[in-house]
Scaffold this motif. Structure first.
Motif, PDB file in Angstrom:
ATOM      1  N   ILE A  37       0.838  -1.205   0.000  1.00 32.51           N
ATOM      2  CA  ILE A  37       0.000   0.000   0.000  1.00 32.51           C
ATOM      3  C   ILE A  37       0.870   1.251   0.000  1.00 32.51           C
ATOM      4  O   ILE A  37       1.749   1.411   0.849  1.00 32.51           O
ATOM      5  CB  ILE A  37      -0.955   0.004   1.222  1.00 32.51           C
ATOM      6  N   PHE A  38       0.589   2.110  -0.963  1.00 34.02           N
ATOM      7  CA  PHE A  38       1.256   3.412  -1.043  1.00 34.02           C
ATOM      8  C   PHE A  38       0.159   4.431  -0.778  1.00 34.02           C
ATOM      9  O   PHE A  38      -0.800   4.550  -1.543  1.00 34.02           O
ATOM     10  CB  PHE A  38       1.842   3.600  -2.453  1.00 34.02           C
ATOM     11  N   ILE A  39       0.279   5.140   0.312  1.00 35.34           N
ATOM     12  CA  ILE A  39      -0.828   6.000   0.736  1.00 35.34           C
ATOM     13  C   ILE A  39      -0.319   7.395   1.072  1.00 35.34           C
ATOM     14  O   ILE A  39       0.648   7.549   1.814  1.00 35.34           O
ATOM     15  CB  ILE A  39      -1.576   5.346   1.926  1.00 35.34           C
ATOM     16  N   SER A  40      -0.967   8.396   0.501  1.00 33.13           N
ATOM     17  CA  SER A  40      -0.517   9.763   0.784  1.00 33.13           C
ATOM     18  C   SER A  40      -1.410  10.411   1.833  1.00 33.13           C
ATOM     19  O   SER A  40      -2.581  10.041   1.988  1.00 33.13           O
ATOM     20  CB  SER A  40      -0.529  10.602  -0.492  1.00 33.13           C
ATOM     21  N   SER A  41      -0.841  11.339   2.536  1.00 30.54           N
ATOM     22  CA  SER A  41      -1.597  12.069   3.551  1.00 30.54           C
ATOM     23  C   SER A  41      -0.844  13.343   3.909  1.00 30.54           C
ATOM     24  O   SER A  41       0.328  13.492   3.568  1.00 30.54           O
ATOM     25  CB  SER A  41      -1.778  11.203   4.804  1.00 30.54           C
ATOM     26  N   HIS A  42      -1.537  14.265   4.560  1.00 29.15           N
ATOM     27  CA  HIS A  42      -0.817  15.428   5.071  1.00 29.15           C
ATOM     28  C   HIS A  42      -0.848  15.435   6.602  1.00 29.15           C
ATOM     29  O   HIS A  42      -0.456  16.390   7.237  1.00 29.15           O
ATOM     30  CB  HIS A  42      -1.382  16.732   4.481  1.00 29.15           C
ATOM     31  N   ILE A  43      -1.332  14.326   7.176  1.00 35.28           N
ATOM     32  CA  ILE A  43      -1.408  14.245   8.642  1.00 35.28           C
ATOM     33  C   ILE A  43      -0.511  13.102   9.135  1.00 35.28           C
ATOM     34  O   ILE A  43      -0.848  11.923   8.984  1.00 35.28           O
ATOM     35  CB  ILE A  43      -2.861  14.022   9.112  1.00 35.28           C
ATOM     36  N   LEU A  44       0.627  13.456   9.718  1.00 33.84           N
ATOM     37  CA  LEU A  44       1.576  12.436  10.178  1.00 33.84           C
ATOM     38  C   LEU A  44       0.992  11.596  11.311  1.00 33.84           C
ATOM     39  O   LEU A  44       1.153  10.375  11.342  1.00 33.84           O
ATOM     40  CB  LEU A  44       2.885  13.112  10.627  1.00 33.84           C
ATOM     41  N   GLY A  45       0.293  12.255  12.219  1.00 29.89           N
ATOM     42  CA  GLY A  45      -0.286  11.543  13.360  1.00 29.89           C
ATOM     43  C   GLY A  45      -1.204  10.425  12.903  1.00 29.89           C
ATOM     44  O   GLY A  45      -1.253   9.343  13.490  1.00 29.89           O
ATOM     45  N   GLU A  46      -1.945  10.687  11.835  1.00 28.68           N
ATOM     46  CA  GLU A  46      -2.894   9.702  11.312  1.00 28.68           C
ATOM     47  C   GLU A  46      -2.154   8.547  10.617  1.00 28.68           C
ATOM     48  O   GLU A  46      -2.380   7.378  10.895  1.00 28.68           O
ATOM     49  CB  GLU A  46      -3.848  10.438  10.344  1.00 28.68           C
ATOM     50  N   ILE A  47      -1.226   8.923   9.769  1.00 27.27           N
ATOM     51  CA  ILE A  47      -0.587   7.903   8.926  1.00 27.27           C
ATOM     52  C   ILE A  47       0.412   7.050   9.728  1.00 27.27           C
ATOM     53  O   ILE A  47       0.632   5.880   9.418  1.00 27.27           O
ATOM     54  CB  ILE A  47       0.059   8.568   7.698  1.00 27.27           C
ATOM     55  N   SER A  48       0.971   7.640  10.781  1.00 23.52           N
ATOM     56  CA  SER A  48       1.969   6.890  11.560  1.00 23.52           C
ATOM     57  C   SER A  48       1.333   5.741  12.328  1.00 23.52           C
ATOM     58  O   SER A  48       2.015   4.852  12.806  1.00 23.52           O
ATOM     59  CB  SER A  48       2.683   7.829  12.536  1.00 23.52           C
ATOM     60  N   ARG A  49       0.005   5.758  12.434  1.00 19.43           N
ATOM     61  CA  ARG A  49      -0.669   4.696  13.184  1.00 19.43           C
ATOM     62  C   ARG A  49      -0.702   3.374  12.436  1.00 19.43           C
ATOM     63  O   ARG A  49      -0.956   2.337  13.027  1.00 19.43           O
ATOM     64  CB  ARG A  49      -2.104   5.121  13.507  1.00 19.43           C
ATOM     65  N   PHE A  50      -0.543   3.428  11.129  1.00 17.73           N
ATOM     66  CA  PHE A  50      -0.578   2.143  10.425  1.00 17.73           C
ATOM     67  C   PHE A  50       0.479   1.982   9.344  1.00 17.73           C
ATOM     68  O   PHE A  50       0.677   0.862   8.861  1.00 17.73           O
ATOM     69  CB  PHE A  50      -1.986   1.859   9.881  1.00 17.73           C
ATOM     70  N   ALA A  51       1.151   3.052   8.966  1.00 17.95           N
ATOM     71  CA  ALA A  51       2.190   2.895   7.943  1.00 17.95           C
ATOM     72  C   ALA A  51       3.408   2.208   8.557  1.00 17.95           C
ATOM     73  O   ALA A  51       3.688   2.362   9.750  1.00 17.95           O
ATOM     74  CB  ALA A  51       2.579   4.255   7.393  1.00 17.95           C
ATOM     75  N   THR A  52       4.104   1.431   7.743  1.00 17.76           N
ATOM     76  CA  THR A  52       5.323   0.787   8.249  1.00 17.76           C
ATOM     77  C   THR A  52       6.534   1.672   7.944  1.00 17.76           C
ATOM     78  O   THR A  52       7.542   1.609   8.630  1.00 17.76           O
ATOM     79  CB  THR A  52       5.521  -0.592   7.604  1.00 17.76           C
TER      80      THR A  52
END
Lengths: 260, 307
Positions: free
Chosen positions: B186-201
C-alpha cells in the motif's frame, strides 16, 4: 475487440441513465413539427393572414409542396443537425471532465483508445437515432398535412441526399471531441461548434464553401446547379482529413496529454 | 521481487514550477508506505505519475518491475487506485458505478460487487445514485472501486478525506489487515503524520517536490525531540549550578529553562537533586516530548523546534 466490448456497454449505461438523451430526441421531434406547422400555415393563406409574423415567415419557406418541404428538412439537417450532433459529441466526451470521472478510468486494464472508440460508436448510434427521428417525424408531418407532389422517385432522391448529408455531418464532429478533451469540459467544444458554424456561413458567402469542412454538408444539400455550391473530389478529401485529424487528435490526447 | 514500487529520479516540471524533483523511492512488498507532505508538496503529481496519468519530465517509475506508461494497461490489473476526491457517475447508482469498473477490469464475477459493497459498508446505499451520496460515502465508493478486484498493490491519495473518525478507523484497520494478512503493498498519501503513523510501516516526507526523509515508523519515537523543562524561584542560581555541573540550558520564551541534553531528559531526578542542593528547589520539572506533527513541521523546516 475484447477492449471495445468492455468499454462499449458502460458508455451505453451512462447514456441510458442521462436525461440529455431524451431531451435531444424531443428536440429532433419538435423541429419537423415546427416545419410542418409552417407548411400548414403556408398551405392555408386565410390562416396565414390571421397569424401575422408566423404567416409572413411561413411564406419565406418557398413552395408548399413535397420538394419544398424536403428541401427544408435537408437545410435543417445541415445546420441544426451539426449543432445537435456536435452537442452530443461535446456531452459524451466533455462530461468525463465536468463530472471529474476521467481519472477513474485511466488506470484500468482497458486501452484508452478503446474508451475513445466506444465513445465515438455511441455518438454515431445516438446521431443515427436523431437522424431517423427527424426523417420519420418530418415525413409523417408531410403525410398528415397531405402535402402534394410526392412520388417514389422524389422520395428515393430525397432519402439518398438526406442520409448522405447526415453521414457528412457526423464526420465533421470528430474535431468537436478533440476540443472537449483539450478544453476539459463542455464549454470549449460548444464554443468551437458556434465558431465553426459561423465560419461555415462566411465561407459559403465568399464562395469557399466546398473547401471549408463545416460548410461542405450544407453545400451538398444545395439544389444542383446553384452557383458556387458544387462539391469536388478535393471537398471530400478535406472532409475526410478533418474527420481523421479529429479522431486521431482525440486518441492522441487521451494517450499523451497529462491528466491532472 | 522485493521492490514493488520504485521511482528513479522522477521529476515533473510545469513551466517554471518544478512540482516533483528527482524523486527516488522504493516500496517493498507488503509494506504500507505513508507518503507525507503539505498540500502542494507534490504528492498527487507523484501518484499520478505512478498511475501513468502524467508523463514525467525526466526519470521513470516502475511497478512490479515494469515501467509505468500510459499504454502499459496490463499493469493496472493488479493495482487499485484512488486519486484525490473520488467522483463517480452522478446519475448511476453505487451498484452501477461498481458494475462499470468491474466490466472495465474484465471481471465476470458479479459477486465481487456485493462483497466490496459489504466490505465498505455501502449495503444500504447500493441503489442510491452517486450524486446523492454524502462526501464520506462517496469516498467509500471510491475505495470500493479501488478494492473491487482484490488488488496486490494499492495506490491511494488521501483516502480518508471526508470520513468521520469511525470511518477513518475502519478504513485504517481494513488497510492494515490487507497488508498484514494478504500481503498487499500500500502506497498511501496524507498530510497528517499523526494519522498515517498509526498504520504505515514506513514514511516518506515530501516537501516542495523533494523527498526529504524516509523513516521506519518504529523509529519515529526516537527521532522526535524530547526536552526537560524546569523552573525555580531563583533562576540565576539554577542557571549557575547546572552550568557548573556541565549541563547546557537555555531560556524559553515564557521564562523557563529547557535542557535538550539526553542525560538530563532521561534522568530528571538528577537535575532535581542538583537544584535542591543548590538551594533552588524546582517549581516545575517536566519532560516534554515533541509530537509527530511538530516533528513533521520541523523536518520540512516550517517549525524550527519546540521553542
Amino acid at each position: 475487440m475484447k477492449n471495445i466490448k468492455a468499454t462499449l456497454l458502460p458508455e451505453f449505461v451512462k447514456l441510458r441513465r442521462s436525461g440529455i438523451f431524451w431531451i435531444t430526441i424531443i428536440i429532433f421531434i419538435i423541429i419537423p413539427l415546427m416545419m410542418g406547422l409552417m407548411m400548414f400555415v403556408a398551405k392555408n393563406p386565410a390562416i396565414a393572414a390571421k397569424l401575422g409574423l408566423v404567416g409572413t415567415k411561413s411564406s419565406l419557406f418557398g413552395r408548399n409542396d413535397w420538394p419544398g418541404f424536403m428541401g427544408l428538412l435537408l437545410q435543417s439537417l445541415a445546420s441544426i443537425g451539426y449543432i445537435g450532433f456536435g452537442f452530443v459529441t461535446s456531452w459524451v466526451f466533455g462530461r468525463e471532465f465536468s463530472d471529474r470521472t476521467l481519472k477513474d478510468i485511466l488506470a484500468l486494464p482497458v486501452t484508452r483508445s478503446s474508451i475513445v472508440i466506444s465513445k465515438f460508436i455511441v455518438i454515431v448510434i445516438w446521431c443515427i437515432l436523431l437522424i431517423l427521428v427527424l426523417f420519420s417525424t418530418g415525413l409523417l408531418m408531410g403525410w398528415l398535412l397531405d402535402i402534394p407532389g410526392l412520388s417514389v422517385q422524389l422520395f428515393l432522391r430525397f432519402s439518398e441526399k438526406y442520409f448522405i448529408t447526415s453521414f457528412l455531418t457526423i464526420l465533421i464532429c470528430t474535431p468537436v471531441a478533440f476540443f472537449a478533451c483539450y478544453g476539459r469540459g463542455i464549454i470549449a467544444p460548444i464554443g468551437f461548434l458556434i465558431i465553426s458554424l459561423v465560419m461555415a456561413q462566411f465561407a459559403g458567402l465568399i464562395g469557399l464553401g466546398p473547401y471549408f469542412p463545416w460548410a461542405i454538408p450544407g453545400v451538398y444539400t444545395a439544389p444542383a446547379g446553384t452557383e458556387g455550391m458544387q462539391l469536388f473530389l478535393s471537398s471530400y478529401v478535406i472532409l475526410a482529413l478533418t474527420c481523421i485529424l479529429g479522431f486521431a487528435g482525440t486518441i492522441a490526447w487521451w494517450r499523451y496529454a497529462d491528466h491532472y | 521481487m522485493d521492490e514493488i514500487i520504485r521511482t528513479e529520479n522522477l521529476s515533473k516540471q510545469y513551466g517554471e514550477l518544478l512540482a516533483v524533483s528527482d524523486m527516488s523511492l522504493n516500496v517493498r512488498k507488503g509494506e504500507i508506505y505513508g507518503f507525507l507532505g503539505l498540500n502542494g508538496a507534490g504528492k498527487t503529481t507523484t501518484i499520478r505519475m505512478l498511475l501513468g496519468m502524467i508523463r514525467p519530465t525526466s526519470g521513470s517509475a516502475f511497478i512490479d518491475g515494469k515501467r509505468v506508461f500510459a499504454d502499459n494497461h496490463e499493469l493496472w490489473k493488479i493495482i487499485g487506485s484512488l486519486v484525490e476526491i473520488p467522483y463517480s457517475y452522478p446519475n448511476l447508482t453505487v451498484y452501477e458505478n461498481l458494475e462499470i469498473i468491474l466490466r472495465l477490469r474484465f471481471i465476470s464475477d458479479k459477486g465481487s460487487i456485493n462483497r466490496v459493497i459489504d466490505k465498505l459498508k455501502l449495503s444500504s446505499y447500493r441503489n442510491i445514485k452517486a450524486r446523492n451520496l454524502s462526501l464520506g460515502n462517496a469516498q467509500r465508493l471510491g475505495l470500493a472501486k479501488a478494492l473491487i478486484h482484490n488488488p496486490e498493490i494499492l495506490i491511494l491519495d488521501e483516502p480518508t478525506n471526508g470520513l468521520d473518525p469511525a470511518g477513518i478507523y475502519e478504513i485504517r484497520e481494513l488497510l492494515k489487515v490487507m497488508a498484514e494478512k494478504l500481503g498487499v503493498t500500500i502506497f498511501i498519501s496524507s498530510h497528517i503524520l499523526g494519522e498515517i503513523s498509526r498504520f504505515a510501516t514506513r514514511i516518506g516526507i515530501i516537501h516542495e517536490g523533494r523527498l526529504i526523509q524516509e523513516v521506519d515508523t518504529s523509529q519515529l519515537d526516537k527521532l522526535c525531540r524530547k526536552r526537560l523543562l524546569i523552573d525555580a524561584r531563583d533562576k540565576q542560581a539554577v542557571y549557575s549550578s547546572l552550568m557548573q555541573s556541565g549541563y547546557s540550558l537555555s531560556e524559553t520564551k515564557d521564562g523557563r529553562f529547557e535542557l535538550l541534553d539526553e542525560k538530563a531528559v532521561r534522568n530528571p531526578e538528577v537535575i532535581a537533586t542538583l537544584m535542591v542542593h543548590a538551594g533552588c528547589p524546582p517549581t516545575l520539572l517536566h519532560v516534554e516530548e515533541e509530537d509527530l506533527e511538530s516533528y513533521f513541521l520541523r523536518t520540512i523546516g516550517i517549525k524550527e523546534d519546540l521553542r
